[in-house]
Design a protein around this motif. Structure first.
Motif, mmCIF file in Angstrom:
data_model
loop_
_atom_site.group_PDB
_atom_site.id
_atom_site.type_symbol
_atom_site.label_atom_id
_atom_site.label_comp_id
_atom_site.label_asym_id
_atom_site.label_seq_id
_atom_site.Cartn_x
_atom_site.Cartn_y
_atom_site.Cartn_z
ATOM 1 N N TRP A 180 1.714 -0.597 1.473
ATOM 2 C CA TRP A 180 2.822 -0.702 0.534
ATOM 3 C C TRP A 180 4.103 -1.281 1.161
ATOM 4 C CZ3 TRP A 180 -1.039 2.797 0.132
ATOM 5 C CH2 TRP A 180 -1.628 2.935 -1.119
ATOM 6 N N THR A 181 4.056 -1.643 2.445
ATOM 7 C CA THR A 181 5.261 -2.160 3.096
ATOM 8 C C THR A 181 5.752 -3.475 2.492
ATOM 9 O OG1 THR A 181 4.781 -0.979 5.150
ATOM 10 C CG2 THR A 181 6.278 -2.860 5.302
ATOM 11 N N PRO A 182 4.892 -4.436 2.156
ATOM 12 C CA PRO A 182 5.412 -5.654 1.510
ATOM 13 C C PRO A 182 6.190 -5.352 0.229
ATOM 14 C CG PRO A 182 3.197 -6.049 2.303
ATOM 15 C CD PRO A 182 3.452 -4.577 2.482
ATOM 16 N N GLU A 183 5.722 -4.383 -0.549
ATOM 17 C CA GLU A 183 6.451 -4.003 -1.762
ATOM 18 C C GLU A 183 7.801 -3.386 -1.416
ATOM 19 O OE1 GLU A 183 4.109 -1.833 -4.674
ATOM 20 O OE2 GLU A 183 2.284 -2.573 -3.709
ATOM 21 N N LEU A 184 7.815 -2.566 -0.364
ATOM 22 C CA LEU A 184 9.066 -1.942 0.064
ATOM 23 C C LEU A 184 10.080 -2.999 0.491
ATOM 24 C CD1 LEU A 184 10.939 0.338 0.967
ATOM 25 C CD2 LEU A 184 9.588 0.509 3.080
ATOM 26 N N ILE A 185 9.641 -4.001 1.218
ATOM 27 C CA ILE A 185 10.552 -5.060 1.663
ATOM 28 C C ILE A 185 11.121 -5.802 0.465
ATOM 29 C CG2 ILE A 185 10.647 -7.271 2.903
ATOM 30 C CD1 ILE A 185 8.674 -6.043 4.921
ATOM 31 N N TRP A 186 10.264 -6.071 -0.525
ATOM 32 C CA TRP A 186 10.764 -6.698 -1.764
ATOM 33 C C TRP A 186 11.819 -5.822 -2.427
ATOM 34 C CZ3 TRP A 186 9.959 -4.247 -6.543
ATOM 35 C CH2 TRP A 186 10.467 -4.939 -7.651
ATOM 36 N N GLN A 187 11.541 -4.515 -2.533
ATOM 37 C CA GLN A 187 12.484 -3.624 -3.194
ATOM 38 C C GLN A 187 13.816 -3.573 -2.457
ATOM 39 O OE1 GLN A 187 12.142 0.482 -2.657
ATOM 40 N NE2 GLN A 187 13.536 0.991 -4.319
ATOM 41 N N LEU A 188 13.768 -3.498 -1.139
ATOM 42 C CA LEU A 188 15.009 -3.462 -0.358
ATOM 43 C C LEU A 188 15.778 -4.764 -0.503
ATOM 44 C CD1 LEU A 188 13.818 -1.666 2.905
ATOM 45 C CD2 LEU A 188 14.975 -0.677 0.906
ATOM 46 N N ALA A 189 15.044 -5.875 -0.537
ATOM 47 C CA ALA A 189 15.712 -7.165 -0.717
ATOM 48 C C ALA A 189 16.454 -7.207 -2.047
ATOM 49 C CB ALA A 189 14.691 -8.303 -0.644
ATOM 50 N N VAL A 190 15.808 -6.738 -3.107
ATOM 51 C CA VAL A 190 16.438 -6.725 -4.427
ATOM 52 C C VAL A 190 17.653 -5.792 -4.432
ATOM 53 C CG1 VAL A 190 16.113 -6.077 -6.849
ATOM 54 C CG2 VAL A 190 14.325 -7.359 -5.659
ATOM 55 N N ALA A 191 17.531 -4.622 -3.800
ATOM 56 C CA ALA A 191 18.638 -3.661 -3.753
ATOM 57 C C ALA A 191 19.843 -4.232 -3.016
ATOM 58 C CB ALA A 191 18.181 -2.370 -3.093
ATOM 59 N N LEU A 192 19.581 -5.183 -2.107
ATOM 60 C CA LEU A 192 20.648 -5.791 -1.311
ATOM 61 C C LEU A 192 21.083 -7.150 -1.851
ATOM 62 C CD1 LEU A 192 19.205 -4.868 2.203
ATOM 63 C CD2 LEU A 192 21.276 -3.905 1.172
ATOM 64 N N GLY A 193 20.634 -7.493 -3.049
ATOM 65 C CA GLY A 193 21.055 -8.741 -3.671
ATOM 66 C C GLY A 193 20.098 -9.903 -3.506
ATOM 67 N N SER A 195 15.763 -11.298 -3.505
ATOM 68 C CA SER A 195 14.699 -11.437 -4.495
ATOM 69 C C SER A 195 13.393 -11.705 -3.773
ATOM 70 C CB SER A 195 15.013 -12.600 -5.438
ATOM 71 O OG SER A 195 15.024 -13.829 -4.707
ATOM 72 N N MET A 196 12.327 -11.903 -4.534
ATOM 73 C CA MET A 196 11.042 -12.218 -3.933
ATOM 74 C C MET A 196 11.107 -13.534 -3.159
ATOM 75 S SD MET A 196 7.954 -10.784 -3.834
ATOM 76 C CE MET A 196 7.510 -9.946 -5.368
ATOM 77 N N SER A 197 11.940 -14.448 -3.623
ATOM 78 C CA SER A 197 12.077 -15.738 -2.929
ATOM 79 C C SER A 197 13.203 -15.738 -1.903
ATOM 80 C CB SER A 197 12.318 -16.855 -3.951
ATOM 81 O OG SER A 197 13.501 -16.598 -4.696
ATOM 82 N N ASN A 198 13.918 -14.635 -1.810
ATOM 83 C CA ASN A 198 14.985 -14.505 -0.817
ATOM 84 C C ASN A 198 14.914 -13.117 -0.199
ATOM 85 O OD1 ASN A 198 17.273 -14.591 0.778
ATOM 86 N ND2 ASN A 198 18.694 -14.310 -0.927
ATOM 87 N N LEU A 199 14.095 -12.987 0.839
ATOM 88 C CA LEU A 199 13.892 -11.706 1.501
ATOM 89 C C LEU A 199 14.843 -11.504 2.677
ATOM 90 C CD1 LEU A 199 9.992 -11.854 1.526
ATOM 91 C CD2 LEU A 199 11.420 -10.534 -0.049
ATOM 92 N N ASP A 200 15.732 -12.470 2.911
ATOM 93 C CA ASP A 200 16.637 -12.392 4.067
ATOM 94 C C ASP A 200 17.440 -11.089 4.110
ATOM 95 O OD1 ASP A 200 15.754 -14.831 4.912
ATOM 96 O OD2 ASP A 200 17.478 -15.961 4.170
ATOM 97 N N PRO A 201 18.021 -10.616 2.991
ATOM 98 C CA PRO A 201 18.817 -9.388 3.075
ATOM 99 C C PRO A 201 18.027 -8.202 3.611
ATOM 100 C CG PRO A 201 19.257 -10.515 1.009
ATOM 101 C CD PRO A 201 18.088 -11.214 1.637
#
Length: 350
Positions: A180-193, A195-201
């Motif tokens: 489930w880590t890839p999903e977690l990274i997506w969620q954290l990215a969204v929480a930090l502004g 998206s799926m195409s911008n995982l930098d945050p």
């Protein structure tokens, strides 16, 4: 004579099904065994105690439970597509899609799985009807109340404070090997502004907390060990696991869902093509049974998805409303996962 015996056996099986309240026309062969899967620990205990006996009572069929994990089970099914070793499988969100795309699972319908009528669409539309989650967990942080006296309220706050070393080198966090880590990274990215195409945050924040992570764990059992031993004082995990440990006597342990949303932990049950499909459909229906799910909830503390389950008042406040949970688009996540894994290996292990 042999034909007459076969007809008599079929009639007896049909009458057994009718008496048990099973869908009309569902006939179970005598002597069959249904092969299903389960995670270990309390999950296996619940499958054996709450679901398998109910299934046998309704069908007269024994249940063979194969322990392991989604990656193992999916590989076994794909390796033997014509003679699958499993009849039904509890899968991960992403791996469930691979079985769908390979045509190795059958679509669930209310006619085949009557209890599906009482399950919100989110829990089966996520897999286009080819899987249904009979429970859900919600992500959040666990912490030792004696060590963390002011818990963060949001994911950005948690990551900022963790990255500054406020919690010391006492953080437990999942490794990329955890499904489930890839999903977690997506969620954290969204929480930090992002998206799926911008995982930098997400990766920027994770690089900052890396020096303070005592262990990047690969399984939830390993995460629980870090909690019990207090090698970590705070970390990420699912609500059900933490609440079960609290109820077992760890009074200094606490759990908190953080804003703006919590990640759903979903385990889609799927019917494998080429197996005992009628039995497998009834197995999924059993997994959605309100009474069995209530017993499961009392042991596991993961929320049942069947809306007819009445949660005990004493623990009702623990339940996350469905509106507060998020789940990524699985097909988008599948496309993004190779990049997520490559970045993790380069930035978190490099």
């Amino acid at each position: 004579m042999a034909t007459e015996i076969t007809r008599r056996q079929a009639l007896q099986s049909a009458l057994l099904g009718a008496a048990a309240g099973l869908p009309a026309g569902l006939v179970f062969a005598q002597g069959k065994t249904l092969t299903v899967t389960s995670l270990g620990g309390r999950w296996e205990q619940s499958i054996r105690t709450h679901f398998a006996p109910l299934f046998k009572k309704r069908t007269g069929v024994d249940v063979r439970i194969v322990l392991g994990g989604p990656a193992q089970w999916t590989s076994q099914i794909l390796a033997q597509p014509d003679r699958p070793p499993l009849d039904a499988v509890d899968n991960s969100e992403i791996l469930a899609m691979s079985l769908i795309d390979k045509g190795q699972v059958l679509k669930l319908t209310p006619e085949k799985v009557p209890n599906l009528r009482d399950v919100p669409a989110l829990f089966y539309d996520t897999w286009e009807g080819y899987g249904v989650s009979y429970q859900y967990g919600a992500s959040g942080i666990w912490f030792d109340k004696t060590k963390v006296t002011s818990a963060p309220d949001s994911w950005p706050e948690f990551l900022e404070r963790a990255g500054k070393g406020e919690f010391g080198r006492k953080i437990a966090f999942p490794d990329i090997s955890y499904p489930w880590t890839p999903e977690l990274i997506w969620q954290l990215a969204v929480a930090l502004g992002g998206s799926m195409s911008n995982l930098d945050p997400a990766f920027q924040a994770l690089r900052k907390i890396r020096p303070y992570v005592t262990k990047f764990w690969g399984t939830a059992i390993e995460a629980e060990r870090l909690m019990v031993s207090r090698e970590a004082n705070i970390g990420w995990l699912w609500d059900g696991r933490v609440y079960a440990m609290i109820d077992s006597g760890d009074k200094n342990l606490a759990f908190k869902r953080l804003k703006p949303s919590s990640l759903f932990s979903l385990v889609p049950a799927q019917v494998v093509k080429g197996g005992n499909s009628d039995l497998a459909f009834e197995w999924v229906n059993t997994l959605l049974d309100p009474q069995a799910l209530l017993d499961y909830y009392k042991l596991i503390q993961y929320t049942p998805t069947n809306s007819k389950v009445v949660i005990p008042e004493a623990t009702r406040s623990r339940i996350m409303p469905i509106s507060e949970g998020v789940v990524p688009n699985m097909r988008q996540l599948i496309k993004a996962t190779p990049e997520i894994m490559a970045r993790w290996n380069a930035e978190m292990r490099g």
